[in-house]
Design a protein around this motif. Structure first.
Motif, PDB file in Angstrom:
ATOM      1  N   SER A  84       0.817  -1.215   0.000  1.00  0.00           N
ATOM      2  CA  SER A  84       0.000   0.000   0.000  1.00  0.00           C
ATOM      3  C   SER A  84       0.855   1.271   0.000  1.00  0.00           C
ATOM      4  CB  SER A  84      -0.968  -0.004   1.172  1.00  0.00           C
ATOM      5  OG  SER A  84      -0.286  -0.241   2.358  1.00  0.00           O
ATOM      6  N   PHE A  85       1.999   1.263   0.716  1.00  0.00           N
ATOM      7  CA  PHE A  85       2.817   2.487   0.735  1.00  0.00           C
ATOM      8  C   PHE A  85       3.168   2.922  -0.682  1.00  0.00           C
ATOM      9  CE2 PHE A  85       4.862   1.206   5.002  1.00  0.00           C
ATOM     10  CZ  PHE A  85       3.725   1.617   5.660  1.00  0.00           C
ATOM     11  N   ILE A  86       3.706   1.964  -1.437  1.00  0.00           N
ATOM     12  CA  ILE A  86       4.228   2.327  -2.752  1.00  0.00           C
ATOM     13  C   ILE A  86       3.083   2.715  -3.684  1.00  0.00           C
ATOM     14  CG2 ILE A  86       4.305   0.090  -3.911  1.00  0.00           C
ATOM     15  CD1 ILE A  86       7.253   0.736  -4.526  1.00  0.00           C
ATOM     16  N   LEU A 132      -3.123   7.080   4.724  1.00  0.00           N
ATOM     17  CA  LEU A 132      -2.846   5.979   5.650  1.00  0.00           C
ATOM     18  C   LEU A 132      -3.848   5.939   6.805  1.00  0.00           C
ATOM     19  CD1 LEU A 132       1.041   6.075   5.786  1.00  0.00           C
ATOM     20  CD2 LEU A 132      -0.401   4.451   4.605  1.00  0.00           C
ATOM     21  N   PHE A 133      -4.283   7.113   7.275  1.00  0.00           N
ATOM     22  CA  PHE A 133      -5.312   7.125   8.323  1.00  0.00           C
ATOM     23  C   PHE A 133      -6.613   6.557   7.788  1.00  0.00           C
ATOM     24  CE2 PHE A 133      -2.944  10.515  10.725  1.00  0.00           C
ATOM     25  CZ  PHE A 133      -2.720   9.716  11.807  1.00  0.00           C
TER      26      PHE A 133
ATOM     27  N   VAL B 122       5.722   4.917  10.407  1.00  0.00           N
ATOM     28  CA  VAL B 122       6.728   4.199   9.633  1.00  0.00           C
ATOM     29  C   VAL B 122       6.502   4.478   8.146  1.00  0.00           C
ATOM     30  CG1 VAL B 122       7.658   1.957   9.045  1.00  0.00           C
ATOM     31  CG2 VAL B 122       6.960   2.410  11.369  1.00  0.00           C
ATOM     32  N   GLY B 123       5.247   4.377   7.722  1.00  0.00           N
ATOM     33  CA  GLY B 123       4.928   4.675   6.330  1.00  0.00           C
ATOM     34  C   GLY B 123       5.280   6.095   5.959  1.00  0.00           C
ATOM     35  N   LEU B 124       5.128   6.978   6.940  1.00  0.00           N
ATOM     36  CA  LEU B 124       5.382   8.386   6.643  1.00  0.00           C
ATOM     37  C   LEU B 124       6.871   8.703   6.501  1.00  0.00           C
ATOM     38  CD1 LEU B 124       2.665  10.103   8.775  1.00  0.00           C
ATOM     39  CD2 LEU B 124       2.828  10.009   6.322  1.00  0.00           C
ATOM     40  N   ILE B 125       7.740   7.734   6.781  1.00  0.00           N
ATOM     41  CA  ILE B 125       9.167   7.968   6.494  1.00  0.00           C
ATOM     42  C   ILE B 125       9.328   8.292   5.013  1.00  0.00           C
ATOM     43  CG2 ILE B 125      11.485   6.974   6.514  1.00  0.00           C
ATOM     44  CD1 ILE B 125      10.696   5.231   8.785  1.00  0.00           C
TER      45      ILE B 125
END
Lengths: 204, 226
Positions: A84-86, A132-133, B122-125
Protein backbone atom coordinates in the motif's frame (compact mmCIF):
# COMPACT_ATOMS: atom_id res chain seq x y z
CA UNK A 1 -25.33 13.48 9.55
CA UNK A 2 -22.53 10.97 9.81
CA UNK A 3 -20.64 12.83 7.13
CA UNK A 4 -20.95 16.09 9.08
CA UNK A 5 -19.51 14.33 12.12
CA UNK A 6 -16.54 13.01 10.18
CA UNK A 7 -15.95 16.45 8.70
CA UNK A 8 -15.99 18.27 12.04
CA UNK A 9 -13.82 15.59 13.60
CA UNK A 10 -11.26 15.88 10.80
CA UNK A 11 -11.18 19.68 10.94
CA UNK A 12 -11.04 20.33 14.67
CA UNK A 13 -10.64 17.29 16.88
CA UNK A 14 -8.16 15.37 14.78
CA UNK A 15 -6.57 18.33 13.11
CA UNK A 16 -3.69 17.20 10.89
CA UNK A 17 -1.27 19.72 12.35
CA UNK A 18 -2.22 20.12 15.98
CA UNK A 19 -3.07 16.52 16.74
CA UNK A 20 -0.73 14.59 14.43
CA UNK A 21 1.91 17.10 13.27
CA UNK A 22 1.51 16.08 9.64
CA UNK A 23 2.74 18.43 6.96
CA UNK A 24 4.80 20.36 9.49
CA UNK A 25 7.73 20.95 7.16
CA UNK A 26 5.84 22.97 4.59
CA UNK A 27 3.73 24.42 7.41
CA UNK A 28 6.86 25.94 8.95
CA UNK A 29 8.53 26.85 5.67
CA UNK A 30 5.64 28.52 3.81
CA UNK A 31 3.96 30.31 6.73
CA UNK A 32 5.95 33.55 6.55
CA UNK A 33 3.13 35.47 4.82
CA UNK A 34 -0.63 34.95 4.82
CA UNK A 35 -0.86 35.20 1.04
CA UNK A 36 1.35 32.23 0.26
CA UNK A 37 -0.16 30.29 3.17
CA UNK A 38 -3.62 30.65 1.63
CA UNK A 39 -2.34 29.45 -1.75
CA UNK A 40 -0.68 26.37 -0.32
CA UNK A 41 -3.67 25.70 1.92
CA UNK A 42 -6.07 25.59 -1.04
CA UNK A 43 -3.75 23.31 -2.97
CA UNK A 44 -3.59 20.91 -0.01
CA UNK A 45 -7.40 20.88 0.39
CA UNK A 46 -7.72 20.03 -3.26
CA UNK A 47 -5.11 17.28 -3.40
CA UNK A 48 -6.29 15.67 -0.15
CA UNK A 49 -9.89 15.82 -1.33
CA UNK A 50 -8.99 13.99 -4.54
CA UNK A 51 -6.30 11.57 -3.44
CA UNK A 52 -7.96 10.11 -0.34
CA UNK A 53 -11.00 8.76 -2.25
CA UNK A 54 -8.75 7.43 -5.02
CA UNK A 55 -6.60 5.64 -2.44
CA UNK A 56 -9.80 4.37 -0.85
CA UNK A 57 -10.80 2.74 -4.15
CA UNK A 58 -7.33 1.24 -4.56
CA UNK A 59 -7.35 -0.07 -1.02
CA UNK A 60 -10.78 -1.67 -1.24
CA UNK A 61 -10.69 -3.06 -4.76
CA UNK A 62 -7.04 -4.00 -5.13
CA UNK A 63 -4.92 -4.12 -2.02
CA UNK A 64 -6.91 -5.38 0.97
CA UNK A 65 -6.99 -9.10 1.78
CA UNK A 66 -9.66 -10.58 -0.47
CA UNK A 67 -10.28 -7.24 -2.16
CA UNK A 68 -9.63 -8.68 -5.61
CA UNK A 69 -12.48 -11.19 -5.36
CA UNK A 70 -14.47 -9.04 -7.81
CA UNK A 71 -12.05 -9.94 -10.62
CA UNK A 72 -12.26 -13.67 -10.17
CA UNK A 73 -12.98 -15.92 -7.18
CA UNK A 74 -9.49 -17.39 -7.50
CA UNK A 75 -7.99 -14.07 -6.39
CA UNK A 76 -10.02 -13.92 -3.17
CA UNK A 77 -7.09 -15.09 -1.07
CA UNK A 78 -4.58 -12.55 -2.40
CA UNK A 79 -3.42 -9.96 0.14
CA UNK A 80 -1.42 -7.10 -1.32
CA UNK A 81 -1.67 -4.75 1.64
CA UNK A 82 2.12 -4.66 2.08
CA UNK A 83 2.24 -2.81 -1.22
CA UNK A 84 0.00 0.00 0.00
CA UNK A 85 2.82 2.49 0.73
CA UNK A 86 4.23 2.33 -2.75
CA UNK A 87 0.78 2.37 -4.38
CA UNK A 88 -0.41 5.33 -2.33
CA UNK A 89 2.67 7.42 -2.87
CA UNK A 90 2.68 6.70 -6.60
CA UNK A 91 -1.01 7.66 -6.74
CA UNK A 92 -0.39 10.87 -4.85
CA UNK A 93 2.61 11.83 -6.94
CA UNK A 94 0.70 11.26 -10.15
CA UNK A 95 -2.41 13.07 -8.89
CA UNK A 96 -0.27 16.05 -7.99
CA UNK A 97 1.26 15.97 -11.46
CA UNK A 98 -2.20 15.65 -13.01
CA UNK A 99 -3.66 18.46 -10.92
CA UNK A 100 -0.73 20.63 -11.94
CA UNK A 101 -1.37 20.01 -15.63
CA UNK A 102 -5.15 20.51 -15.35
CA UNK A 103 -4.80 23.76 -13.44
CA UNK A 104 -2.17 25.02 -15.86
CA UNK A 105 -4.47 24.32 -18.80
CA UNK A 106 -7.79 25.60 -17.48
CA UNK A 107 -7.05 28.11 -14.69
CA UNK A 108 -3.71 29.71 -15.59
CA UNK A 109 -4.22 32.51 -13.06
CA UNK A 110 -4.46 30.06 -10.16
CA UNK A 111 -1.50 28.17 -11.58
CA UNK A 112 0.79 31.16 -11.49
CA UNK A 113 -0.31 32.06 -7.97
CA UNK A 114 0.26 28.54 -6.62
CA UNK A 115 3.53 28.26 -8.51
CA UNK A 116 6.09 26.10 -6.79
CA UNK A 117 3.72 24.92 -4.08
CA UNK A 118 1.94 22.41 -6.26
CA UNK A 119 4.85 20.01 -6.86
CA UNK A 120 5.86 20.43 -3.20
CA UNK A 121 2.60 18.88 -2.11
CA UNK A 122 3.64 15.45 -3.38
CA UNK A 123 6.02 15.20 -0.44
CA UNK A 124 3.71 16.83 2.10
CA UNK A 125 3.24 14.22 4.81
CA UNK A 126 -0.35 15.26 5.44
CA UNK A 127 -1.43 13.82 2.09
CA UNK A 128 0.12 10.38 2.58
CA UNK A 129 -0.91 10.63 6.23
CA UNK A 130 -4.51 11.20 5.17
CA UNK A 131 -4.39 8.13 2.93
CA UNK A 132 -2.85 5.98 5.65
CA UNK A 133 -5.31 7.12 8.32
CA UNK A 134 -8.12 6.35 5.89
CA UNK A 135 -6.68 2.85 5.59
CA UNK A 136 -6.25 2.43 9.34
CA UNK A 137 -9.75 3.65 10.26
CA UNK A 138 -11.49 1.56 7.62
CA UNK A 139 -14.19 3.97 6.50
CA UNK A 140 -17.12 2.05 5.16
CA UNK A 141 -18.12 4.11 2.11
CA UNK A 142 -16.26 6.22 -0.40
CA UNK A 143 -18.42 9.18 0.68
CA UNK A 144 -17.02 9.02 4.19
CA UNK A 145 -13.49 8.71 2.89
CA UNK A 146 -13.83 11.77 0.66
CA UNK A 147 -15.38 13.82 3.46
CA UNK A 148 -12.51 12.79 5.70
CA UNK A 149 -9.97 13.81 3.06
CA UNK A 150 -11.63 17.15 2.41
CA UNK A 151 -12.03 17.87 6.13
CA UNK A 152 -8.39 17.13 6.85
CA UNK A 153 -7.45 19.55 4.11
CA UNK A 154 -9.67 22.26 5.59
CA UNK A 155 -8.12 21.69 9.02
CA UNK A 156 -4.64 22.04 7.56
CA UNK A 157 -5.68 25.20 5.72
CA UNK A 158 -7.01 26.78 8.92
CA UNK A 159 -3.84 25.93 10.82
CA UNK A 160 -1.41 27.34 8.27
CA UNK A 161 -3.38 30.56 7.74
CA UNK A 162 -3.62 31.10 11.51
CA UNK A 163 0.12 30.63 12.11
CA UNK A 164 0.99 32.82 9.12
CA UNK A 165 -1.15 35.63 10.52
CA UNK A 166 0.51 35.30 13.93
CA UNK A 167 3.98 35.25 12.37
CA UNK A 168 3.23 38.44 10.44
CA UNK A 169 2.32 40.17 13.71
CA UNK A 170 5.14 38.73 15.79
CA UNK A 171 7.72 40.38 13.56
CA UNK A 172 7.08 43.56 15.54
CA UNK A 173 7.63 41.91 18.92
CA UNK A 174 10.84 41.74 20.86
CA UNK A 175 11.57 38.02 20.84
CA UNK A 176 14.89 36.82 22.38
CA UNK A 177 17.40 36.57 19.53
CA UNK A 178 18.12 32.81 19.67
CA UNK A 179 14.40 32.10 19.71
CA UNK A 180 13.59 34.26 16.68
CA UNK A 181 12.10 32.65 13.60
CA UNK A 182 11.95 28.90 14.00
CA UNK A 183 12.03 28.59 17.79
CA UNK A 184 9.14 30.91 18.53
CA UNK A 185 7.09 29.37 15.72
CA UNK A 186 7.43 25.97 17.36
CA UNK A 187 6.35 27.29 20.73
CA UNK A 188 3.38 29.19 19.28
CA UNK A 189 2.28 26.08 17.40
CA UNK A 190 2.50 24.17 20.67
CA UNK A 191 0.30 26.73 22.41
CA UNK A 192 -2.19 26.63 19.53
CA UNK A 193 -2.18 22.86 19.83
CA UNK A 194 -3.10 23.14 23.50
CA UNK A 195 -5.94 25.47 22.52
CA UNK A 196 -7.15 22.98 19.92
CA UNK A 197 -7.11 20.24 22.54
CA UNK A 198 -10.12 21.85 24.14
CA UNK A 199 -12.10 20.24 21.32
CA UNK A 200 -11.00 16.82 22.53
CA UNK A 201 -13.82 16.30 24.98
CA UNK A 202 -16.42 17.06 22.32
CA UNK A 203 -18.33 13.95 21.34
CA UNK A 204 -20.39 14.05 18.18
CA UNK B 1 17.94 -9.52 12.55
CA UNK B 2 16.44 -6.14 13.14
CA UNK B 3 19.38 -5.06 15.26
CA UNK B 4 21.77 -6.34 12.59
CA UNK B 5 20.20 -4.26 9.84
CA UNK B 6 20.19 -1.25 12.06
CA UNK B 7 23.76 -1.55 13.27
CA UNK B 8 25.30 -2.09 9.86
CA UNK B 9 25.60 1.55 8.72
CA UNK B 10 26.89 2.69 12.09
CA UNK B 11 29.64 0.05 11.98
CA UNK B 12 30.72 1.22 8.55
CA UNK B 13 31.05 4.73 9.89
CA UNK B 14 33.07 3.80 12.96
CA UNK B 15 35.50 1.44 11.27
CA UNK B 16 36.01 3.77 8.33
CA UNK B 17 36.53 6.99 10.21
CA UNK B 18 40.26 6.50 10.60
CA UNK B 19 40.66 6.10 6.86
CA UNK B 20 38.40 8.97 5.92
CA UNK B 21 39.49 12.29 4.64
CA UNK B 22 38.40 15.15 6.91
CA UNK B 23 35.87 16.17 4.28
CA UNK B 24 34.05 12.85 4.45
CA UNK B 25 34.15 12.89 8.23
CA UNK B 26 32.54 16.32 8.18
CA UNK B 27 29.63 14.87 6.21
CA UNK B 28 28.76 12.73 9.21
CA UNK B 29 29.51 15.18 12.01
CA UNK B 30 28.06 18.36 10.51
CA UNK B 31 24.41 17.32 10.67
CA UNK B 32 24.77 16.61 14.38
CA UNK B 33 24.98 20.29 15.21
CA UNK B 34 25.70 22.97 12.60
CA UNK B 35 23.28 21.68 9.99
CA UNK B 36 21.04 19.51 12.13
CA UNK B 37 18.12 18.35 9.99
CA UNK B 38 15.48 19.19 12.59
CA UNK B 39 16.64 22.33 14.34
CA UNK B 40 18.47 24.03 11.47
CA UNK B 41 17.29 22.65 8.13
CA UNK B 42 13.70 22.28 9.46
CA UNK B 43 13.24 18.91 7.78
CA UNK B 44 11.38 15.89 9.06
CA UNK B 45 9.53 17.64 11.84
CA UNK B 46 6.30 15.71 11.39
CA UNK B 47 7.45 12.32 12.55
CA UNK B 48 9.92 13.77 15.02
CA UNK B 49 7.12 15.22 17.08
CA UNK B 50 4.61 12.44 16.92
CA UNK B 51 6.71 9.46 18.01
CA UNK B 52 8.53 11.05 20.92
CA UNK B 53 6.23 10.30 23.84
CA UNK B 54 8.39 7.35 24.86
CA UNK B 55 12.06 6.60 24.29
CA UNK B 56 11.71 3.11 22.89
CA UNK B 57 9.63 3.91 19.79
CA UNK B 58 11.72 6.98 19.08
CA UNK B 59 14.96 4.96 19.14
CA UNK B 60 13.43 2.43 16.75
CA UNK B 61 12.18 5.25 14.55
CA UNK B 62 15.61 6.91 14.56
CA UNK B 63 17.26 3.66 13.48
CA UNK B 64 14.70 3.17 10.72
CA UNK B 65 15.35 6.66 9.41
CA UNK B 66 19.15 6.19 9.49
CA UNK B 67 18.81 3.01 7.45
CA UNK B 68 16.35 4.42 4.92
CA UNK B 69 18.19 7.72 4.55
CA UNK B 70 21.61 6.13 4.08
CA UNK B 71 20.50 3.49 1.58
CA UNK B 72 18.18 5.71 -0.44
CA UNK B 73 21.01 8.23 -0.75
CA UNK B 74 23.29 5.41 -1.90
CA UNK B 75 20.85 4.02 -4.46
CA UNK B 76 19.86 7.38 -5.92
CA UNK B 77 23.48 8.44 -6.09
CA UNK B 78 24.38 5.29 -8.03
CA UNK B 79 21.62 5.83 -10.59
CA UNK B 80 21.72 9.64 -10.56
CA UNK B 81 23.07 9.94 -14.09
CA UNK B 82 20.36 7.85 -15.73
CA UNK B 83 17.31 9.39 -14.01
CA UNK B 84 15.40 11.67 -16.42
CA UNK B 85 15.13 15.03 -14.73
CA UNK B 86 11.37 15.48 -15.26
CA UNK B 87 10.29 12.37 -13.40
CA UNK B 88 13.00 12.32 -10.76
CA UNK B 89 10.57 12.92 -7.88
CA UNK B 90 8.60 9.80 -8.74
CA UNK B 91 11.79 7.75 -9.14
CA UNK B 92 13.04 8.98 -5.77
CA UNK B 93 9.74 8.25 -4.10
CA UNK B 94 9.68 4.74 -5.54
CA UNK B 95 13.16 3.95 -4.24
CA UNK B 96 12.35 5.37 -0.81
CA UNK B 97 8.98 3.61 -0.68
CA UNK B 98 10.55 0.23 -1.45
CA UNK B 99 13.13 0.70 1.32
CA UNK B 100 10.41 1.77 3.75
CA UNK B 101 8.37 -1.33 2.91
CA UNK B 102 11.43 -3.44 3.77
CA UNK B 103 11.93 -1.62 7.07
CA UNK B 104 8.23 -1.89 7.88
CA UNK B 105 8.19 -5.63 7.29
CA UNK B 106 11.31 -6.11 9.42
CA UNK B 107 9.80 -4.07 12.26
CA UNK B 108 6.53 -6.00 12.05
CA UNK B 109 8.42 -9.29 12.20
CA UNK B 110 10.80 -8.53 15.07
CA UNK B 111 9.44 -5.67 17.21
CA UNK B 112 5.70 -5.93 16.63
CA UNK B 113 4.65 -3.88 19.69
CA UNK B 114 6.79 -0.93 18.74
CA UNK B 115 5.65 -1.13 15.14
CA UNK B 116 2.04 -0.93 16.37
CA UNK B 117 2.88 2.13 18.47
CA UNK B 118 4.52 3.86 15.53
CA UNK B 119 1.40 3.11 13.41
CA UNK B 120 1.33 5.25 10.28
CA UNK B 121 4.59 6.98 11.05
CA UNK B 122 6.73 4.20 9.63
CA UNK B 123 4.93 4.67 6.33
CA UNK B 124 5.38 8.39 6.64
CA UNK B 125 9.17 7.97 6.49
CA UNK B 126 8.53 7.97 2.73
CA UNK B 127 7.48 11.58 2.82
CA UNK B 128 9.92 12.48 5.55
CA UNK B 129 11.42 15.66 4.21
CA UNK B 130 14.90 14.75 5.48
CA UNK B 131 15.08 11.89 3.04
CA UNK B 132 13.67 13.73 0.03
CA UNK B 133 15.65 16.83 0.97
CA UNK B 134 18.95 14.99 1.15
CA UNK B 135 18.21 13.11 -2.08
CA UNK B 136 17.52 16.35 -3.91
CA UNK B 137 20.26 18.42 -2.30
CA UNK B 138 23.06 15.89 -1.99
CA UNK B 139 22.61 12.48 -3.59
CA UNK B 140 21.65 13.86 -7.00
CA UNK B 141 25.02 15.60 -7.30
CA UNK B 142 27.52 13.45 -5.45
CA UNK B 143 29.28 10.10 -5.65
CA UNK B 144 27.80 7.09 -3.83
CA UNK B 145 30.18 6.93 -0.86
CA UNK B 146 29.87 10.58 0.28
CA UNK B 147 26.13 10.35 -0.34
CA UNK B 148 25.90 7.29 1.90
CA UNK B 149 27.83 9.08 4.66
CA UNK B 150 25.64 12.14 4.28
CA UNK B 151 22.59 9.91 4.73
CA UNK B 152 24.05 8.31 7.85
CA UNK B 153 24.98 11.70 9.30
CA UNK B 154 21.59 13.25 8.70
CA UNK B 155 19.82 10.19 10.01
CA UNK B 156 21.85 10.33 13.20
CA UNK B 157 21.34 14.08 13.57
CA UNK B 158 17.61 13.48 13.32
CA UNK B 159 17.79 10.56 15.75
CA UNK B 160 19.73 12.61 18.27
CA UNK B 161 16.99 15.22 18.58
CA UNK B 162 14.35 12.48 18.62
CA UNK B 163 16.01 10.67 21.52
CA UNK B 164 16.65 13.88 23.48
CA UNK B 165 13.07 15.09 23.09
CA UNK B 166 11.63 11.72 24.00
CA UNK B 167 13.89 11.45 27.06
CA UNK B 168 12.62 14.78 28.36
CA UNK B 169 9.01 13.89 27.64
CA UNK B 170 9.16 10.41 29.12
CA UNK B 171 10.97 11.59 32.24
CA UNK B 172 8.52 14.41 32.91
CA UNK B 173 5.44 12.60 31.68
CA UNK B 174 5.80 9.14 33.19
CA UNK B 175 8.84 9.41 35.48
CA UNK B 176 10.52 6.64 33.49
CA UNK B 177 13.32 6.20 30.95
CA UNK B 178 13.14 3.29 28.51
CA UNK B 179 10.40 1.86 30.71
CA UNK B 180 12.54 1.90 33.90
CA UNK B 181 11.29 3.98 36.79
CA UNK B 182 13.60 6.92 37.47
CA UNK B 183 11.60 9.03 39.86
CA UNK B 184 11.61 7.07 43.18
CA UNK B 185 8.35 6.03 44.85
CA UNK B 186 9.11 8.17 47.88
CA UNK B 187 8.70 11.27 45.69
CA UNK B 188 5.19 10.21 44.79
CA UNK B 189 4.39 9.66 48.45
CA UNK B 190 5.53 13.20 49.16
CA UNK B 191 3.02 14.46 46.62
CA UNK B 192 4.96 14.46 43.33
CA UNK B 193 2.80 14.08 40.25
CA UNK B 194 3.71 13.08 36.73
CA UNK B 195 3.24 16.00 34.40
CA UNK B 196 0.48 14.76 32.13
CA UNK B 197 1.02 17.69 29.78
CA UNK B 198 4.40 16.30 28.71
CA UNK B 199 2.78 13.29 27.04
CA UNK B 200 0.29 15.39 25.08
CA UNK B 201 1.22 16.29 21.49
CA UNK B 202 1.64 20.08 21.92
CA UNK B 203 4.40 19.59 24.49
CA UNK B 204 6.62 18.03 21.81
CA UNK B 205 6.57 21.30 19.90
CA UNK B 206 7.43 23.31 22.97
CA UNK B 207 10.30 20.96 23.92
CA UNK B 208 11.74 21.20 20.40
CA UNK B 209 11.33 24.99 20.55
CA UNK B 210 13.32 25.06 23.80
CA UNK B 211 16.03 22.82 22.28
CA UNK B 212 16.33 25.24 19.36
CA UNK B 213 16.62 28.07 21.84
CA UNK B 214 19.42 26.31 23.76
CA UNK B 215 21.27 25.32 20.60
CA UNK B 216 21.18 28.80 19.14
CA UNK B 217 22.29 30.37 22.38
CA UNK B 218 25.39 28.15 22.29
CA UNK B 219 25.87 28.55 18.55
CA UNK B 220 25.08 32.19 17.72
CA UNK B 221 25.83 31.89 13.99
CA UNK B 222 22.54 30.02 13.57
CA UNK B 223 20.41 32.92 14.84
CA UNK B 224 17.87 34.21 12.30
CA UNK B 225 17.38 37.90 11.75
CA UNK B 226 13.86 38.85 10.85
Amino acid sequence: MEHVNIFIKAVFIENMIFAYFLGMCSYLAISKTVKSAVGLGFAVIFVLGVSVPVCYLLENYLLKAGAMAWISPGLATVDLSFLSFIMFIATIASIVQLVEMVIEKFVPALYTSLGIFLPLIAVNCSILGGALFMQEREYSTIGQASVFGFGSGVGWFLAIVAIAAIREKIRYSNVPAPLRGLGITFIITGLMGIAFMSFMGVTI
Amino acid sequence: MSTETVKAPVKVKVSGERLFSPKNKKLVTDPLNDSNPITVQVLGICSALAVTTKMEPSIVMAMAVVVVCAFSNLVISIIRNIIPNRIRIIVQLTVVASLVILVDQVLKAYVYDVSKQLSVFVGLIITNCIIMGRLEAFAMGNKPWPAFLDGVGNGIGYGLILVLVSAVRELLGSGELMGFRIVPDSFYKLGYFNNGLAILPPMALIVVGVFIWIQRTKNPKLVENN
